[in-house]
Design a protein around this motif. Structure first.
Motif, PDB file in Angstrom:
ATOM      1  N   ALA A  16       0.796  -1.234  -0.063  1.00  0.00           N
ATOM      2  CA  ALA A  16       0.002  -0.185  -0.108  1.00  0.00           C
ATOM      3  C   ALA A  16       0.924   1.203  -0.139  1.00  0.00           C
ATOM      4  CB  ALA A  16      -0.898  -0.069   1.041  1.00  0.00           C
ATOM      5  N   ARG A  17       0.558   2.225  -0.700  1.00  0.00           N
ATOM      6  CA  ARG A  17       1.174   3.686  -0.791  1.00  0.00           C
ATOM      7  C   ARG A  17       0.144   4.579  -0.214  1.00  0.00           C
ATOM      8  NH1 ARG A  17       2.581   4.697  -6.405  1.00  0.00           N
ATOM      9  NH2 ARG A  17       0.545   5.486  -6.469  1.00  0.00           N
ATOM     10  N   THR A  18       0.252   5.272   0.899  1.00  0.00           N
ATOM     11  CA  THR A  18      -0.399   6.178   1.502  1.00  0.00           C
ATOM     12  C   THR A  18       0.240   7.509   1.467  1.00  0.00           C
ATOM     13  OG1 THR A  18      -1.680   4.566   2.947  1.00  0.00           O
ATOM     14  CG2 THR A  18      -1.976   6.875   3.322  1.00  0.00           C
ATOM     15  N   ARG A  19      -0.387   8.474   0.691  1.00  0.00           N
ATOM     16  CA  ARG A  19       0.333   9.747   0.579  1.00  0.00           C
ATOM     17  C   ARG A  19      -0.831  11.016   0.531  1.00  0.00           C
ATOM     18  NH1 ARG A  19       2.905   8.939  -5.469  1.00  0.00           N
ATOM     19  NH2 ARG A  19       0.975   9.077  -6.993  1.00  0.00           N
TER      20      ARG A  19
ATOM     21  N   GLU B 182      -4.498   9.770  -0.774  1.00  0.00           N
ATOM     22  CA  GLU B 182      -4.649   8.782  -1.673  1.00  0.00           C
ATOM     23  C   GLU B 182      -4.004   7.514  -0.880  1.00  0.00           C
ATOM     24  OE1 GLU B 182      -2.953   9.662  -5.429  1.00  0.00           O
ATOM     25  OE2 GLU B 182      -4.477  11.081  -5.841  1.00  0.00           O
ATOM     26  N   LYS B 183      -4.869   6.304  -1.036  1.00  0.00           N
ATOM     27  CA  LYS B 183      -4.175   4.972  -0.617  1.00  0.00           C
ATOM     28  C   LYS B 183      -4.439   4.244  -1.905  1.00  0.00           C
ATOM     29  CE  LYS B 183      -5.009   1.578   2.809  1.00  0.00           C
ATOM     30  NZ  LYS B 183      -5.808   0.783   3.842  1.00  0.00           N
ATOM     31  N   THR B 184      -3.235   3.841  -2.500  1.00  0.00           N
ATOM     32  CA  THR B 184      -3.380   2.729  -3.588  1.00  0.00           C
ATOM     33  C   THR B 184      -2.627   1.430  -3.068  1.00  0.00           C
ATOM     34  OG1 THR B 184      -2.900   4.722  -4.830  1.00  0.00           O
ATOM     35  CG2 THR B 184      -2.482   2.512  -5.996  1.00  0.00           C
ATOM     36  N   VAL B 185      -3.433   0.354  -3.568  1.00  0.00           N
ATOM     37  CA  VAL B 185      -2.963  -0.935  -3.053  1.00  0.00           C
ATOM     38  C   VAL B 185      -2.860  -1.941  -4.253  1.00  0.00           C
ATOM     39  CG1 VAL B 185      -3.672  -2.986  -1.426  1.00  0.00           C
ATOM     40  CG2 VAL B 185      -4.238  -0.616  -0.939  1.00  0.00           C
ATOM     41  N   ALA B 186      -1.776  -2.655  -4.239  1.00  0.00           N
ATOM     42  CA  ALA B 186      -1.595  -3.761  -4.939  1.00  0.00           C
ATOM     43  C   ALA B 186      -1.824  -5.215  -4.211  1.00  0.00           C
ATOM     44  CB  ALA B 186      -0.281  -3.724  -5.815  1.00  0.00           C
ATOM     45  N   LEU B 187      -2.345  -6.128  -4.942  1.00  0.00           N
ATOM     46  CA  LEU B 187      -2.696  -7.324  -4.351  1.00  0.00           C
ATOM     47  C   LEU B 187      -1.936  -8.504  -5.229  1.00  0.00           C
ATOM     48  CD1 LEU B 187      -5.997  -8.446  -2.587  1.00  0.00           C
ATOM     49  CD2 LEU B 187      -4.727 -10.010  -4.159  1.00  0.00           C
ATOM     50  N   HIS B 188      -1.327  -9.391  -4.840  1.00  0.00           N
ATOM     51  CA  HIS B 188      -0.865 -10.504  -5.759  1.00  0.00           C
ATOM     52  C   HIS B 188      -1.054 -11.887  -4.921  1.00  0.00           C
ATOM     53  CE1 HIS B 188       0.502  -8.817  -9.833  1.00  0.00           C
ATOM     54  NE2 HIS B 188       0.729  -7.901  -9.030  1.00  0.00           N
TER      55      HIS B 188
END
Length: 790
Positions: free
Chosen positions: A209-212, A248-254
């Motif tokens: 997660a990227r929170t900025r 903004e919170k951007t999340v990658a799920l794998h």
């Protein structure tokens, strides 16, 4: 609300679960329920993220017995985000003036509310997406506006792996934890990560997660709070009254099942590094949605019904999208929207794939390949039952073994009762029909040569062997099965489970055996020879296919087709009496069991059973099939049979309204429209009282669209001809949609009254042959044709 929006205003605790299910966002790879970011699972709120095909097993003790169940896993929650305004009290909802809007056209969920007391009032707007363009990405944007204060604002963003499968109340006494922590950490001040694995299936899952802050003052400092299975980052900001701040919170799920990755955490980091900001993600996401709507939307003119149909299409794509085509995932009955039925795959593809065959056939092929990969398990089951070929399970999950429970809970009585639903062998007939329909719709001989023919033939072999010759009748009988009804799992005077000669099963077995012989004729000679040699399919077995297809037994009573042998000897139910005593008797089986009685004693069905024949086959096909089987029947058999069972069905399944609308469409249009409306509103109104909150009814949702695009239009594909025989409901003056047909993308169909216009887009493909009632035309690329008036 517009055509494209679903809006909720205020807070209704009793319908929170329903709202969360209907506001689920997904992309066919994973989906996240529309829970508020600050909420945790507490009975009212049921946050959940579900990954297509991600299952895990756990053992529970029920009545002193160990019971093993496989669940679609509730994956780590990527949503958590909350805040406080300097007083240290974290916002836990709800706010005032809550408004939630689902924008179906763009796949965007927007929430706005006010939080805090006077002197600390804060306006909040949140936008959320699960990317249809980048199927491993999701994002949450939150904008804060201090209304009447300035000072410190602290925002907490977390990844939570401390979750369990607790979304269905009746399962909560069973084992529910499926995740084993794998650690958490940070890469930079903005990036946190979490990894875990499923307990037994050992599927690795990783989130980054990227929170900025994308707009407003930079954080004064950031604190990380980490445990093995949860990690949060607190951003402290100095805010000014009236000045917006956006986080903004951007999340990658794998997962470890993904293609073209080294390992899940590194893949999540890479996907996150490639991701732009929220607006950039939204732009790509919106474009992907535009392409889906352009290919699949239909227009009916009525705004309210149009909105619900769009909602149904929207939720189809949350579960099955172009991204799903490359996955090893079936068609879960309740979508990726909740934990009902444990996320298992039943027969709902029978109601879903016909729509996809003519719009996005690659998704249909993916679902059929899910079945083909599980042929070894189906062959094992057939051998265990002493027959050749393949017997598929009623409930399927990860590896194709039978996942049906041995007992289930009746919430009305509180008792655990035997579950015999694994006797629904007709699931194989549904798979075989889906193979044939897909081939007819697409003309995809390569698919048939690759896996389709083998799948259909192996199912046909099993049903041929299940049919046992009865010398007294000189007919073949199929014993010990259940039909689609589900209320009847045995005869009242017999201890052995199952029924004999379920008419639906026997007639479709005859149909499938004929199609198996057709498939062998469709295959190139060398491929047919090689396949028969590999399967050990000898000429004598093919001769048996023909013999059994002509001599299967169909029981009759009182001038109608009997649901099964002995049905006519059962007692009639006092329907009026039970409705007066209980009101809603959709789940009549639970009512009777609580009384110490059983549906096995009565002529009462949960849903369409015999009537499924008239749903799947045209009137001409049913009459022709019965004639093929050696039965001379009069033309009024079908309307008599339809009317008979309509009076004896409780509609305990949402699929029942779809089927009843279909079979009455050309006999009683008013009744058909009533059933259509019931099916249309079954999820949005939660007509079964709480079931939608546990996951949408995907088959019924897509079934409503199919009722308009296939049933009302009389659309069929046979032998390279697109047939249409429209009879629109009086309530619909016109209908327009597109289909992908025989290599043509976007063949337009528009119906006004009894006139049909077919338009073929410009391409290098061959012309198509269209027949509307008795009028036939060849329409070239770039051309159109309108049928003459009736």
């Amino acid at each position: 609300m517009s055509r494209w929006s679903l809006v909720y205003e205020g807070v209704d605790a009793e319908r929170t679960g329903l709202r969360e299910a209907l506001c689920t966002l997904g992309n066919g790879v994973f989906a996240t329920r529309g829970a508020n970011p600050e909420s945790r699972s507490d009975g009212e709120h049921r946050p959940g993220t579900y990954i297509a095909g991600c299952f895990d097993r756990a053992v529970s003790v029920v009545n002193g017995r160990e019971i093993e169940n496989e669940d679609m896993v509730n994956a780590p929650n990527w949503l958590p985000l909350t805040f406080h305004t300097g007083d240290g009290v974290w916002f836990c909802g709800p706010g005032s003036d809550e408004r939630i809007e689902l924008d179906m056209r763009r796949g965007l969920l927007t929430r706005s509310f006010e939080a805090g007391p006077p002197g600390r009032r804060t306006g909040v707007v949140q936008r959320r997406l699960v990317s249809m363009a980048d199927p491993h990405l999701a994002a949450l944007e939150t904008t804060f506006v201090p209304r009447d204060w300035s000072g410190a604002l602290t925002v907490r963003s977390a990844l939570d792996g401390e979750v369990a499968n607790t979304g269905v109340a009746r399962y909560r006494g069973l084992a529910s934890r499926h995740l084993v922590p794998g650690g958490t950490g940070t890469d930079t001040e903005e990036i946190t990560w979490l990894r875990c694995a499923t307990a037994r299936s050992r599927i690795g899952i990783a989130l980054a997660a990227r929170t900025r802050v994308s707009s407003g003052p930079s954080p004064t400092h950031a604190n990380v709070n980490a445990r093995d299975a949860r990690i949060g980052i607190d951003l402290s900001l100095d805010v000014i009254e009236g000045v917006p701040v956006t986080v903004e919170k951007t999340v990658a799920l794998h997962t470890s099942r993904d293609h073209a990755i080294e390992e899940p955490l590194q893949a999540a980091r890479t996907s996150l590094a490639r991701a732009g900001g929220f607006d950039a993600l939204l732009e790509r996401h919106t474009t992907a949605w535009h392409h889906l709507w352009r290919a699949c939307a239909l227009d009916i003119g009525d705004e309210e019904d149009q909105r619900i149909l769009d909602l149904h299409l929207f939720h189809l794509f949350q579960t099955l999208s172009p991204h799903t085509a490359d996955l090893d995932a079936g068609v879960p009955a309740r979508g990726l929207h909740g934990e009902a039925y444990r996320g298992h795959v039943f027969w709902d593809e029978l109601f879903v794939l016909p729509f996809l065959d003519l719009r996005l056939p690659e998704i249909s092929r993916g679902a059929l390949r899910y079945r083909a990969r599980r042929l070894p398990a189906a062959r094992d089951e057939a051998r265990a039952c002493g027959v050749r070929g393949a017997l598929f399970p009623w409930q399927s999950g990860s590896d194709g073994r039978e996942e049906s429970q041995s007992v289930h809970l009746n919430p009305r009585s509180g008792r655990w009762v035997p579950d015999r639903s694994r006797s629904q062998r007709h699931i194989g007939l549904a798979i075989g029909m889906n193979v044939w329909r897909h081939y007819q719709a697409t003309g995809d001989l390569e698919f048939l040569c690759d896996v389709g023919a083998e799948l259909l033939l192996e199912i046909a072999r099993a049903f041929s062997d299940l049919a046992v010759h009865d010398k007294a009748l000189d007919r073949y009988r199929v014993r010990g099965v259940m039909g689609p009804d589900e209320y009847h799992d045995g005869l009242p005077d017999r201890k052995e489970p199952g029924l004999d000669d379920n008419a639906y099963t026997n007639v479709l077995t005859s149909w499938l055996l004929s199609r198996a012989l057709d498939v062998l004729r469709e295959l190139p000679g060398a491929r047919a020879r090689d396949l028969c040699e590999r399967l050990g399919l000898a000429p004598e077995e093919m001769e048996r296919f023909e013999t059994v297809s002509r001599r299967l037994y169909v029981p009759f009573h009182d001038g109608v087709i009997s649901q099964f042998a002995g049905y006519g000897d059962l007692a009639e139910l006092d329907w009026d009496g039970y409705r007066e005593r209980y009101g809603d008797i959709r789940r009549l089986d639970r009512v009777l069991e609580a009384e110490g009685d059983t549906c096995n004693r009565y002529r009462a069905s949960k849903q369409a059973d015999v009537l499924m024949l008239f749903f799947l086959l045209s009137r001409e096909e049913v009459m022709g099939r019965l004639h093929h089987m050696g039965y001379e029947v009069d033309p009024d058999l079908i309307p008599r049979t339809v009317e008979y069972y309509m009076r004896r069905t409780s509609h305990g399944s949402t699929l029942s309204s779809v089927v009843h609308s279909w079979v009455s469409a050309r006999m009683d249009r008013r009744t058909s429209w009533r059933f259509f409306r019931e099916a249309l509103r079954s999820d949005i109104d939660d007509v079964q009282g709480g079931t939608t909150a546990e996951g949408v009814h995907l088959g019924a949702m897509v079934g409503t669209i199919d009722l308009l695009t296939r049933c009302a239009t009389g659309m069929e594909v046979r032998d390279g001809v697109l047939y249409l025989d429209p009879l629109l409901p009086e309530e619909l003056p016109e209908l327009a949609f597109e289909v992908r047909y025989r290599g043509h993308w976007g063949v337009g169909v528009r119906i006004r009254g009894d006139r049909v216009t077919v338009s073929v887009p410009v391409s290098r493909e061959a012309p198509i042959t269209v027949q509307v009632r008795g009028d036939r035309a060849v329409v070239p690329p770039g051309g159109s044709w309108t049928s003459p008036p009736r």
